[in-house]
Design an enzyme around this catalytic site. Sequence first.
Site, PDB file in Angstrom:
ATOM      1  N   PRO A   1     -16.512   4.111   7.317  1.00 45.57           N
ATOM      2  CA  PRO A   1     -17.902   4.507   7.136  1.00 45.57           C
ATOM      3  C   PRO A   1     -18.533   3.798   5.931  1.00 45.57           C
ATOM      4  CG  PRO A   1     -16.508   6.407   7.509  1.00 45.57           C
ATOM      5  CD  PRO A   1     -15.595   5.245   7.294  1.00 45.57           C
TER       6      PRO A   1
ATOM      7  N   GLU B   1       0.831  -1.205   0.000  1.00 43.98           N
ATOM      8  CA  GLU B   1       0.000   0.000   0.000  1.00 43.98           C
ATOM      9  C   GLU B   1       0.867   1.258   0.000  1.00 43.98           C
ATOM     10  OE1 GLU B   1      -3.193   0.558  -0.258  1.00 43.98           O
ATOM     11  OE2 GLU B   1      -3.958  -1.491  -0.221  1.00 43.98           O
TER      12      GLU B   1
ATOM     13  N   GLU C   1       0.546   3.985  -2.930  1.00 45.04           N
ATOM     14  CA  GLU C   1      -0.005   5.310  -2.614  1.00 45.04           C
ATOM     15  C   GLU C   1       1.044   6.416  -2.625  1.00 45.04           C
ATOM     16  OE1 GLU C   1      -3.815   3.954   0.095  1.00 45.04           O
ATOM     17  OE2 GLU C   1      -2.116   4.843   1.119  1.00 45.04           O
TER      18      GLU C   1
ATOM     19  N   GLU D   1      -2.835  12.990  -3.142  1.00 42.60           N
ATOM     20  CA  GLU D   1      -1.599  13.676  -2.781  1.00 42.60           C
ATOM     21  C   GLU D   1      -0.874  12.815  -1.774  1.00 42.60           C
ATOM     22  OE1 GLU D   1      -1.734  17.800  -1.449  1.00 42.60           O
ATOM     23  OE2 GLU D   1      -3.669  18.025  -2.442  1.00 42.60           O
TER      24      GLU D   1
END
Length: 189
Positions: A120, A97, A101, A147
């Site tokens: 959520p 990850e 990212e 970002e």
Amino acid sequence: MEPGDLPLPADRHVFRYCPQCRTEMGRRLDGGSERPACPACGLVQYLNPAPAAGIVLLREGRVCLVKRRFEPKRGQWSLPSGFMEWDEAPATTARRETLEETGLEVELTGLYAVEQGLLPPDTPVVVVFYVARETGGSLEAGDDAEEAGFYALDELPGPLAFAAHRRVLARLGEDLRAHGRPLVARERP
Ligand SMILES: [Zn+2]
């Protein structure tokens, strides 16, 4: 967090029909809990939190954060992290990850925190956080990050997406003030 703080599995998480034999699901007492179960073939649906992994990565006292490209919490910030694939170890997830990212290759130098959280609207998660050290690559946001950058603890961008990540960042701030570095799990009393 205490039992009951998280919502019970919402209907959308519960099988309506048995995925093995297509019979309408009922409920059955299993291991002390009432669980969705198939009255025909006996399949029991175990509803578990989803495991995820992430990192705490510092560069000159600043912590690496990413801005989320997608819902939920689109436009909000988090530590680099993501869900474990079926065949991954948590450490593998954390490194993958991070690379996806942030463009950075890292090695993991210790376990930092294990946190319960809620994605959520209603998905409980368990996130394993590691302390990481850069070994290669170059900083470039990718995948589901819009970002990526390094930020001083007292000047974090906001809002931060998840309570679990806020708790980790609060602990990191305390560690940096008291020890000048993050204390990994085996160093904690
Ligand atoms: Zn069935």
